[in-house]
Design a protein around this motif. Sequence first.
Motif, PDB file in Angstrom:
ATOM      1  N   SER A  12       0.835  -1.208   0.000  1.00  0.00           N
ATOM      2  CA  SER A  12       0.000   0.000   0.000  1.00  0.00           C
ATOM      3  C   SER A  12       0.868   1.256   0.000  1.00  0.00           C
ATOM      4  N   ILE A  16       1.066   4.164  -2.962  1.00  0.00           N
ATOM      5  CA  ILE A  16       0.830   5.584  -2.655  1.00  0.00           C
ATOM      6  C   ILE A  16       2.052   6.425  -3.055  1.00  0.00           C
ATOM      7  N   SER A  80      -9.607  13.435   6.696  1.00  0.00           N
ATOM      8  CA  SER A  80      -9.718  11.970   6.589  1.00  0.00           C
ATOM      9  C   SER A  80     -10.677  11.367   7.610  1.00  0.00           C
ATOM     10  N   TYR A  86     -13.123  13.066   2.893  1.00  0.00           N
ATOM     11  CA  TYR A  86     -11.906  12.282   2.576  1.00  0.00           C
ATOM     12  C   TYR A  86     -11.341  12.578   1.180  1.00  0.00           C
ATOM     13  N   ILE A  90      -7.306  13.687  -0.147  1.00  0.00           N
ATOM     14  CA  ILE A  90      -6.542  13.132  -1.272  1.00  0.00           C
ATOM     15  C   ILE A  90      -6.121  14.258  -2.221  1.00  0.00           C
ATOM     16  N   GLU A 138      -1.781   6.343   4.038  1.00  0.00           N
ATOM     17  CA  GLU A 138      -1.962   4.890   4.184  1.00  0.00           C
ATOM     18  C   GLU A 138      -2.782   4.574   5.433  1.00  0.00           C
ATOM     19  N   SER A 140      -4.912   6.610   6.860  1.00  0.00           N
ATOM     20  CA  SER A 140      -6.273   7.116   6.641  1.00  0.00           C
ATOM     21  C   SER A 140      -7.095   6.160   5.784  1.00  0.00           C
ATOM     22  N   ILE A 141      -6.435   5.525   4.798  1.00  0.00           N
ATOM     23  CA  ILE A 141      -7.132   4.532   3.965  1.00  0.00           C
ATOM     24  C   ILE A 141      -7.578   3.358   4.836  1.00  0.00           C
ATOM     25  N   LYS A 145     -11.486   2.325   5.584  1.00  0.00           N
ATOM     26  CA  LYS A 145     -11.924   0.943   5.321  1.00  0.00           C
ATOM     27  C   LYS A 145     -12.545   0.318   6.570  1.00  0.00           C
TER      28      LYS A 145
END
Length: 197
Positions: A12, A16, A80, A86, A90, A138, A140-141, A145
């Motif tokens: 990941s 990014i 985020s 969100y 980005i 990373e 925040s993703i 999720k």
Amino acid sequence: MRKKDFYKRNKSLIIISIIFIVFVVGGSYLNKIDSSNLNKMSSQIDEIRAYYNGNINIKDFVFTNIKEYIRYLGLIGILSLFFFTYPIAIIVFIVKAMSIGYTINTSVILLGLNSFKMCIIVFLKNIIIVPMSIILIELSIGYIKSVYKQLKNKRQDSIVSLGKEFVLNLIIVMCASIILQSILNIISISIIQFLAR
């Protein structure tokens, strides 16, 4: 399971990082598409060169950059926290990448071989902050999720604890990156001033 998570997280981070580099390259082509701002950029670069070649107040320099870093990392972190904001986080990340590419390429176009010092300044100013912002994206993703999974399973009670964990990680990342970057800035500006004599 931990080994699997480790490789997944590394993958990941690499993805990014590649995305960031792609937008840095994209940003370097902006002034080729629109060269109308080159004169304005030229005067700004002259001011920056004069600033770095002059007697810089280290304290003011450090605090100015700290504000910039808090604004950048803080925006990514705060935006985020919610689904609807969100995408803006980005965008902030992408704009940062493009601005770095744009600044470096404009310096090369306007200064030629003399742009080396300017490129070094841009590089040193972002050498800690950029990797830390990649880590933050990373995180925040992963957070988004996890929140989505909890909402899908109708377990809203655990979302607050996820938010608290993310905010704690945000504070740790921000503090670590700002401290390290500030120390590096002090060292680098001292070296640049020494070389400018």
